[in-house]
Design a protein around this motif. Structure first.
Motif, PDB file in Angstrom:
ATOM      1  N   GLU A 211       0.827  -1.209   0.000  1.00 27.48           N
ATOM      2  CA  GLU A 211       0.000   0.000   0.000  1.00 27.48           C
ATOM      3  C   GLU A 211       0.863   1.261   0.000  1.00 27.48           C
ATOM      4  OE1 GLU A 211      -3.778  -1.855   2.537  1.00 27.48           O
ATOM      5  OE2 GLU A 211      -2.106  -0.876   3.569  1.00 27.48           O
ATOM      6  N   LEU A 212       1.953   1.222   0.748  1.00 26.64           N
ATOM      7  CA  LEU A 212       2.838   2.381   0.819  1.00 26.64           C
ATOM      8  C   LEU A 212       3.492   2.655  -0.528  1.00 26.64           C
ATOM      9  CD1 LEU A 212       4.285   4.571   2.464  1.00 26.64           C
ATOM     10  CD2 LEU A 212       5.989   2.858   3.117  1.00 26.64           C
ATOM     11  N   LEU A 213       3.975   1.601  -1.198  1.00 27.73           N
ATOM     12  CA  LEU A 213       4.598   1.780  -2.504  1.00 27.73           C
ATOM     13  C   LEU A 213       3.592   2.321  -3.516  1.00 27.73           C
ATOM     14  CD1 LEU A 213       6.814  -1.442  -2.805  1.00 27.73           C
ATOM     15  CD2 LEU A 213       7.483   0.834  -2.043  1.00 27.73           C
ATOM     16  N   SER A 214       2.359   1.842  -3.448  1.00 27.71           N
ATOM     17  CA  SER A 214       1.321   2.324  -4.355  1.00 27.71           C
ATOM     18  C   SER A 214       0.985   3.785  -4.066  1.00 27.71           C
ATOM     19  CB  SER A 214       0.067   1.454  -4.216  1.00 27.71           C
ATOM     20  OG  SER A 214      -0.992   1.955  -5.003  1.00 27.71           O
ATOM     21  N   GLN A 215       0.872   4.122  -2.797  1.00 27.67           N
ATOM     22  CA  GLN A 215       0.508   5.480  -2.395  1.00 27.67           C
ATOM     23  C   GLN A 215       1.582   6.494  -2.798  1.00 27.67           C
ATOM     24  OE1 GLN A 215      -0.993   5.963   1.659  1.00 27.67           O
ATOM     25  NE2 GLN A 215       0.270   7.806   1.892  1.00 27.67           N
ATOM     26  N   ASN A 220      10.668   0.981  -3.990  1.00 32.26           N
ATOM     27  CA  ASN A 220      11.088   0.226  -2.821  1.00 32.26           C
ATOM     28  C   ASN A 220      10.783   1.021  -1.558  1.00 32.26           C
ATOM     29  OD1 ASN A 220      13.415   1.996  -2.222  1.00 32.26           O
ATOM     30  ND2 ASN A 220      14.340   1.056  -4.033  1.00 32.26           N
ATOM     31  N   THR A 221      10.938   0.356  -0.412  1.00 31.07           N
ATOM     32  CA  THR A 221      10.546   0.960   0.861  1.00 31.07           C
ATOM     33  C   THR A 221      11.397   2.178   1.198  1.00 31.07           C
ATOM     34  OG1 THR A 221       9.818  -1.207   1.640  1.00 31.07           O
ATOM     35  CG2 THR A 221      10.181   0.486   3.305  1.00 31.07           C
ATOM     36  N   GLU A 222      12.679   2.124   0.900  1.00 31.79           N
ATOM     37  CA  GLU A 222      13.555   3.259   1.192  1.00 31.79           C
ATOM     38  C   GLU A 222      13.094   4.511   0.444  1.00 31.79           C
ATOM     39  OE1 GLU A 222      18.305   3.954   1.704  1.00 31.79           O
ATOM     40  OE2 GLU A 222      17.641   2.789  -0.032  1.00 31.79           O
ATOM     41  N   GLN A 223      12.766   4.362  -0.822  1.00 27.48           N
ATOM     42  CA  GLN A 223      12.271   5.486  -1.603  1.00 27.48           C
ATOM     43  C   GLN A 223      10.923   5.978  -1.075  1.00 27.48           C
ATOM     44  OE1 GLN A 223      12.143   4.053  -5.621  1.00 27.48           O
ATOM     45  NE2 GLN A 223      14.358   4.139  -5.915  1.00 27.48           N
ATOM     46  N   ALA A 224      10.085   5.043  -0.640  1.00 25.90           N
ATOM     47  CA  ALA A 224       8.764   5.409  -0.132  1.00 25.90           C
ATOM     48  C   ALA A 224       8.870   6.236   1.140  1.00 25.90           C
ATOM     49  CB  ALA A 224       7.935   4.154   0.112  1.00 25.90           C
TER      50      ALA A 224
END
Length: 235
Positions: A211-215, A220-224
């Protein structure tokens, strides 16, 4: 089950936690993230009775947190371990067993993290990585349904890191609830079922990594996480 209800904490005029509401009532790995000073460590210390909230309640297994009995149901790895420096590693772990009783997983964990190679050394002589291994074994040697890991990877060599990740996965499969704070996004991306992102003492995001990557429309998580920080600074 752990629930934070309207938790607030100030140090002088500085508000560190501002109305935190969080519930962890399912097994899984929950990464509590945020920049330095965001309040995540204060939140954990409030749970462990090391900090007293200015307002709000903490519930554990359906009961309002009181006294110290609840600590036996929580394994806590502090970010900075403080040891009785005159004891050897084996003496220190035996000391913990004398306090908490038998039934520990000391021997198993000592093998997992290679403590037997230096079990007779005094704690004051250990390197940072060795101390972190002792920290891990002493924190995890009792079988609890909730595990709190505050920056668990500090100083670990690659083999110990792999063993730690495997141990965390094993505990999750056993139905444990694991709260993890870390600045290492690779660990989060590899292990976490959910992310809780705290910013300026408030829950800014809670949800799955997908969900975080889509939002944030990132890869990747670091970029998010970087995107969340950028959005907050721009607001």
């Amino acid at each position: 089950m752990i629930e934070f209800k309207d938790i607030e904490k100030s140090f002088g005029r500085q508000a560190v936690l501002s109305g935190i509401n969080l519930k962890f009532d399912q097994p899984g790995i929950f990464a509590i993230l945020g920049p330095n000073g965001s309040g995540k460590t204060t939140l954990i210390k409030s749970l462990m009775g090391m900090v007293f909230p200015s307002a709000g309640e903490i519930w554990i297994d359906g009961r309002l947190k009181k006294g110290n009995e609840y600590r036996n149901s929580i394994a806590y790895l502090p970010q900075i371990a403080r040891f009785p420096e005159n004891l050897s590693v084996s003496e220190f772990l035996s000391f913990i067993e004398n306090i908490r009783g038998q039934g520990s997983r000391k021997e198993e964990l000592s093998v997992v993290f290679g403590l037997n190679d230096f079990k007779d050394k005094k704690l004051r002589t250990l390197s940072g990585g060795m101390r972190q291994k002792v920290n891990l074994v002493s924190a995890l040697m009792y079988d609890t349904h909730t595990i709190i890991l505050d920056e668990p990877t500090i100083g670990l060599d690659p083999i110990a890191l792999i063993n730690l990740k495997n141990w965390i996965r094993k505990e999750k499969e056993a139905g444990k609830t694991i709260l993890l704070t870390t600045h290492i996004m690779d660990i989060v991306q590899e292990l976490a079922d959910e992310i809780v992102f705290i910013l300026e003492g408030k829950v800014y995001y809670r949800g799955s990594q997908e969900e975080l990557l889509s939002q944030t429309q990132t890869e990747n998580t670091e970029q998010a996480i970087a995107q969340l920080l950028s959005l907050q600074k721009a607001s």
